[in-house]
Design a protein around this motif. Structure first.
Motif, mmCIF file in Angstrom:
data_model
loop_
_atom_site.group_PDB
_atom_site.id
_atom_site.type_symbol
_atom_site.label_atom_id
_atom_site.label_comp_id
_atom_site.label_asym_id
_atom_site.label_seq_id
_atom_site.Cartn_x
_atom_site.Cartn_y
_atom_site.Cartn_z
ATOM 1 N N ARG A 49 0.838 -1.200 0.000
ATOM 2 C CA ARG A 49 0.000 0.000 0.000
ATOM 3 C C ARG A 49 0.875 1.253 0.000
ATOM 4 N NH1 ARG A 49 -4.747 -1.172 4.564
ATOM 5 N NH2 ARG A 49 -5.350 -3.239 3.829
ATOM 6 N N GLU A 50 1.586 1.457 1.112
ATOM 7 C CA GLU A 50 2.377 2.681 1.300
ATOM 8 C C GLU A 50 3.455 2.840 0.229
ATOM 9 O OE1 GLU A 50 0.717 1.281 5.173
ATOM 10 O OE2 GLU A 50 1.853 0.347 3.544
ATOM 11 N N ASN A 51 4.019 1.728 -0.249
ATOM 12 C CA ASN A 51 5.096 1.783 -1.230
ATOM 13 C C ASN A 51 4.612 1.624 -2.669
ATOM 14 O OD1 ASN A 51 6.866 1.958 0.933
ATOM 15 N ND2 ASN A 51 7.207 -0.257 1.001
ATOM 16 N N ALA A 52 3.321 1.542 -2.852
ATOM 17 C CA ALA A 52 2.802 1.231 -4.189
ATOM 18 C C ALA A 52 3.168 2.287 -5.222
ATOM 19 C CB ALA A 52 1.289 1.057 -4.128
ATOM 20 N N GLU A 53 3.213 3.534 -4.806
ATOM 21 C CA GLU A 53 3.536 4.618 -5.746
ATOM 22 C C GLU A 53 4.930 4.436 -6.335
ATOM 23 O OE1 GLU A 53 2.778 7.596 -8.120
ATOM 24 O OE2 GLU A 53 1.313 7.339 -6.495
ATOM 25 N N GLU A 54 5.861 3.907 -5.531
ATOM 26 C CA GLU A 54 7.229 3.690 -6.005
ATOM 27 C C GLU A 54 7.310 2.498 -6.961
ATOM 28 O OE1 GLU A 54 9.583 3.081 -2.515
ATOM 29 O OE2 GLU A 54 8.542 4.679 -1.435
ATOM 30 N N LEU A 55 6.340 1.600 -6.875
ATOM 31 C CA LEU A 55 6.381 0.349 -7.642
ATOM 32 C C LEU A 55 5.410 0.344 -8.815
ATOM 33 C CD1 LEU A 55 6.244 -1.968 -4.483
ATOM 34 C CD2 LEU A 55 8.300 -1.446 -5.825
ATOM 35 N N VAL A 56 4.646 1.415 -8.953
ATOM 36 C CA VAL A 56 3.495 1.410 -9.853
ATOM 37 C C VAL A 56 3.893 1.168 -11.313
ATOM 38 C CG1 VAL A 56 3.449 3.915 -10.316
ATOM 39 C CG2 VAL A 56 1.307 2.591 -10.277
ATOM 40 N N PHE A 57 3.017 0.483 -12.036
ATOM 41 C CA PHE A 57 3.169 0.209 -13.460
ATOM 42 C C PHE A 57 2.259 1.141 -14.258
ATOM 43 C CE2 PHE A 57 5.335 -3.346 -11.910
ATOM 44 C CZ PHE A 57 5.821 -4.142 -12.933
ATOM 45 N N THR A 58 2.630 1.380 -15.501
ATOM 46 C CA THR A 58 1.754 2.097 -16.423
ATOM 47 C C THR A 58 1.000 1.083 -17.278
ATOM 48 O OG1 THR A 58 3.512 2.256 -18.073
ATOM 49 C CG2 THR A 58 3.299 4.085 -16.503
ATOM 50 N N GLU A 59 0.012 1.578 -18.021
ATOM 51 C CA GLU A 59 -0.803 0.683 -18.848
ATOM 52 C C GLU A 59 0.029 -0.080 -19.876
ATOM 53 O OE1 GLU A 59 -4.840 2.400 -20.073
ATOM 54 O OE2 GLU A 59 -3.706 4.188 -19.475
ATOM 55 N N ASP A 60 1.018 0.609 -20.436
ATOM 56 C CA ASP A 60 1.847 -0.007 -21.485
ATOM 57 C C ASP A 60 3.276 -0.201 -20.991
ATOM 58 O OD1 ASP A 60 2.472 2.643 -21.319
ATOM 59 O OD2 ASP A 60 2.428 3.024 -23.486
ATOM 60 N N ASP A 61 3.441 -0.601 -19.754
ATOM 61 C CA ASP A 61 4.743 -0.692 -19.099
ATOM 62 C C ASP A 61 5.653 -1.692 -19.806
ATOM 63 O OD1 ASP A 61 6.785 -1.218 -16.899
ATOM 64 O OD2 ASP A 61 5.441 0.199 -15.901
ATOM 65 N N TYR A 62 6.891 -1.261 -20.067
ATOM 66 C CA TYR A 62 7.854 -2.133 -20.760
ATOM 67 C C TYR A 62 8.197 -3.370 -19.941
ATOM 68 C CZ TYR A 62 11.574 -0.634 -17.598
ATOM 69 O OH TYR A 62 12.330 -0.423 -16.483
ATOM 70 N N ARG A 63 7.965 -3.316 -18.619
ATOM 71 C CA ARG A 63 8.349 -4.443 -17.772
ATOM 72 C C ARG A 63 7.471 -5.674 -17.980
ATOM 73 N NH1 ARG A 63 8.626 -1.070 -12.252
ATOM 74 N NH2 ARG A 63 6.870 -0.086 -13.344
ATOM 75 N N ILE A 64 6.355 -5.531 -18.685
ATOM 76 C CA ILE A 64 5.542 -6.718 -18.986
ATOM 77 C C ILE A 64 5.827 -7.256 -20.393
ATOM 78 C CG2 ILE A 64 3.724 -6.000 -17.392
ATOM 79 C CD1 ILE A 64 1.985 -5.446 -19.940
ATOM 80 N N ASP A 65 6.823 -6.669 -21.077
ATOM 81 C CA ASP A 65 7.096 -7.086 -22.463
ATOM 82 C C ASP A 65 7.421 -8.578 -22.571
ATOM 83 O OD1 ASP A 65 6.622 -4.570 -23.381
ATOM 84 O OD2 ASP A 65 8.718 -4.050 -23.771
ATOM 85 N N HIS A 66 8.210 -9.094 -21.627
ATOM 86 C CA HIS A 66 8.558 -10.517 -21.738
ATOM 87 C C HIS A 66 7.348 -11.406 -21.435
ATOM 88 C CE1 HIS A 66 11.096 -13.936 -22.223
ATOM 89 N NE2 HIS A 66 10.921 -14.360 -20.987
ATOM 90 N N LEU A 67 6.470 -10.943 -20.557
ATOM 91 C CA LEU A 67 5.219 -11.696 -20.340
ATOM 92 C C LEU A 67 4.420 -11.754 -21.635
ATOM 93 C CD1 LEU A 67 4.101 -10.292 -16.850
ATOM 94 C CD2 LEU A 67 5.143 -12.517 -17.317
ATOM 95 N N LYS A 68 4.393 -10.652 -22.369
ATOM 96 C CA LYS A 68 3.693 -10.632 -23.655
ATOM 97 C C LYS A 68 4.342 -11.605 -24.643
ATOM 98 C CE LYS A 68 2.684 -6.484 -25.216
ATOM 99 N NZ LYS A 68 2.886 -5.038 -25.523
ATOM 100 N N GLU A 69 5.670 -11.624 -24.658
ATOM 101 C CA GLU A 69 6.382 -12.552 -25.544
ATOM 102 C C GLU A 69 6.060 -14.007 -25.208
ATOM 103 O OE1 GLU A 69 10.478 -11.595 -25.076
ATOM 104 O OE2 GLU A 69 10.259 -9.561 -25.882
ATOM 105 N N LEU A 70 6.033 -14.328 -23.910
ATOM 106 C CA LEU A 70 5.724 -15.698 -23.489
ATOM 107 C C LEU A 70 4.291 -16.076 -23.851
ATOM 108 C CD1 LEU A 70 7.444 -15.734 -19.975
ATOM 109 C CD2 LEU A 70 8.211 -16.942 -22.025
ATOM 110 N N SER A 71 3.373 -15.131 -23.679
ATOM 111 C CA SER A 71 1.970 -15.395 -24.017
ATOM 112 C C SER A 71 1.813 -15.732 -25.494
ATOM 113 C CB SER A 71 1.119 -14.178 -23.653
ATOM 114 O OG SER A 71 -0.207 -14.347 -24.083
ATOM 115 N N THR A 72 2.472 -14.945 -26.344
ATOM 116 C CA THR A 72 2.374 -15.171 -27.784
ATOM 117 C C THR A 72 3.091 -16.457 -28.195
ATOM 118 O OG1 THR A 72 2.275 -12.786 -28.172
ATOM 119 C CG2 THR A 72 2.904 -14.171 -30.037
ATOM 120 N N ARG A 73 4.278 -16.661 -27.641
ATOM 121 C CA ARG A 73 5.076 -17.842 -28.007
ATOM 122 C C ARG A 73 4.361 -19.134 -27.651
ATOM 123 N NH1 ARG A 73 10.505 -18.214 -24.871
ATOM 124 N NH2 ARG A 73 10.648 -16.106 -25.736
#
Length: 245
Positions: A49-73
């Motif tokens: 909760r308190e630290n969520a702002e420091e960890l927050v993701f955006t809608e098109d966050d690059y950090r999920i790119d590999h998850l997208k690659e795995l989903s497609t593969r």
């Protein structure tokens, strides 16, 4: 159709480590033929909760790119949780990553006491997944405490209701009671994914589980293991197996 509930032990605020754990469990789910894998609430960051702002993701966050690659593969739907900022508002959300390279977002609709200090709630982000003619709706944690949530899912002709949660040992009996009753009342199959390790400095209860649309408990994990609860639809029945990690 094979569904996988991932039961994980997050490292607090360690996004890289938690994502690596996601990749490994996705690979394990694929090895076991899964069409979909669902992780617990805020799985990528751990519950914060308190630290969520420091960890927050955006809608098109690059950090999920590999998850997208795995989903497609691997042709697998991935449901992974994170604090997500949309139009300057922060939500407890989850990315719904599809094999066609599309990403939709589900946001928690009903917040626990204290969460509203840090997060907004919204009914505007509520995607439905369809696999093999089965309609799948999503829920995050406190959503399951409000009977309106599964009622609304049923109004959308939901066949499978997937709840990603962070419940403690004290809270898990209520979660079980609610989900069993919703499965029976609304004739929905229900899958639940929970942490098995500490999150937010508190213990998690594990016991990820699956109920069929008669309200019968098909399978559950224990309170301490990491791994996958896999369920496979065989006609009108479900078969299950647990793979420890």
């Amino acid at each position: 159709m094979i569904l996988a509930a991932a039961q994980t032990k997050p490292k607090r605020g360690d996004i890289s480590s938690n994502l690596l754990n996601h990749y490994q469990l996705i690979e394990l789910a694929v090895e076991n033929g899964a069409n979909l894998i669902a992780f617990p609430e805020l799985s990528i960051t751990g519950y914060e909760r308190e630290n969520a702002e420091e960890l927050v993701f955006t809608e098109d966050d690059y950090r999920i790119d590999h998850l997208k690659e795995l989903s497609t593969r691997y042709n697998i739907v991935i449901i992974a949780g994170a604090p997500i900022k949309i139009d300057s508002k922060m939500f407890i959300g989850e990315f719904v990553i599809a094999p066609d390279d599309s990403v939709s977002i589900y946001t928690k609709q009903f917040l626990h006491e204290g969460e509203d200090e840090f997060f907004e709630s919204s009914f505007d982000y509520n995607p439905m997944i369809e696999i093999e003619n089965q309609k799948i709706s999503l829920a995050i944690c406190a959503d399951i405490d409000n009977p309106l949530h599964p009622e609304n899912a049923k109004k959308r002709d939901t066949d499978i209701y997937i709840a990603s949660i962070f419940f403690s040992p004290n809270g898990i009996p209520n979660a079980y009671n609610h989900l069993q009753s919703y499965a029976e009342k609304h004739k929905m199959n229900i899958m639940m994914s929970n942490f098995s390790g500490e999150s937010w400095g508190s213990p998690s209860a594990g016991q990820s589980a699956f109920w069929n649309n008669k309200g019968e408990l098909v399978a559950q994990m224990n309170d301490s293991d990491s791994g996958l609860l896999l369920v496979e639809k065989q006609g009108n029945d479900w078969e299950s197996r647990i793979v420890k990690f």
